[in-house]
Design a protein around this motif. Sequence first.
Motif, short mmCIF file in Angstrom:
data_model
loop_
_atom_site.label_atom_id
_atom_site.label_comp_id
_atom_site.label_asym_id
_atom_site.label_seq_id
_atom_site.Cartn_x
_atom_site.Cartn_y
_atom_site.Cartn_z
N ILE A 298 -2.99 9.30 7.03
CA ILE A 298 -4.22 8.60 6.08
C ILE A 298 -5.09 8.29 7.46
CG2 ILE A 298 -5.04 6.57 5.09
CD1 ILE A 298 -2.32 6.59 3.59
N VAL B 121 3.08 2.03 8.92
CA VAL B 121 2.12 1.89 10.23
C VAL B 121 3.27 2.22 11.49
CG1 VAL B 121 0.67 0.81 11.55
CG2 VAL B 121 0.73 0.33 9.04
N THR C 149 2.59 2.51 2.63
CA THR C 149 2.34 3.17 3.90
C THR C 149 3.24 2.87 5.00
OG1 THR C 149 0.59 1.59 4.54
CG2 THR C 149 -0.09 3.55 3.37
N SER D 121 0.98 -1.48 0.05
CA SER D 121 -0.01 0.02 -0.20
C SER D 121 0.71 1.26 0.07
CB SER D 121 -1.01 -0.04 1.21
OG SER D 121 -0.12 -0.19 2.55
N ILE E 142 -1.15 5.75 10.62
CA ILE E 142 -0.91 5.21 9.14
C ILE E 142 -0.53 6.66 8.38
CG2 ILE E 142 -1.62 4.07 7.36
CD1 ILE E 142 -3.67 2.50 9.24
N TYR E 143 0.72 6.52 7.68
CA TYR E 143 1.07 7.52 6.99
C TYR E 143 1.29 7.08 5.45
CZ TYR E 143 2.00 10.93 10.75
OH TYR E 143 1.82 11.55 11.95
N SER E 144 0.94 7.75 4.60
CA SER E 144 1.31 7.61 3.05
C SER E 144 2.76 7.93 2.68
CB SER E 144 0.53 8.33 2.21
OG SER E 144 1.17 8.40 0.98
#
Length: 185
Positions: free
Chosen positions: A181, A149, A147, A145, A172-174
């Motif tokens: 996110i 976590v 990302t 994805s 959770i970051y992109s």
Amino acid sequence: MKQLLTFFVCLSFCAVAQDKYNHIHFDKLVAVEGSDCVIATIENRGKVENTKELYLLFINTVKGEVTQVEFLNDAYIRKIEQVKVDELGINKVIVEAKTVSPKEGKAIGWDSPTRLIVLSPDGKEAIQLTDSKLFVRTWVVNKQSGTVVITGHYDTNGNGKYDKTDKNEILIYSLKTLRLISKVE
């Protein structure tokens, strides 16, 4: 290669000129996949072996150019991990470090927060991903994805210790946009 050697010699002379008891300590080298760069971890140590300054050098092995990434006041780098996902157009370097901001005004210690800093593969861009007040406990990258976590806590009572009253979160970051996110409390 000659330029690179000249740079390191000049760096050593500059360090000696600053303080005759300090010396530069190269801790480790990390190759950056998909780029011409290698990361060198540099410590400027004092007479009693305490680290006075810590920074990263991104060395372009083709051009001999060097980009220096400094950390505020004090830092202890725990981990350097490159995340490269070609399908998603992601190529970042994540640095996990214990740091102290100028506002905190104290030396780094066991109670200093661990933060995540995201760097470009050439070291020219640096963004602190996590909030300064978040104590990062663990983190993992999901390459499917794109990302990262992160688990951690906020020291709600300001005592520098992990207590029952501290607020735990999963964030959770992109890695593409470097934006939050989702947040699970």
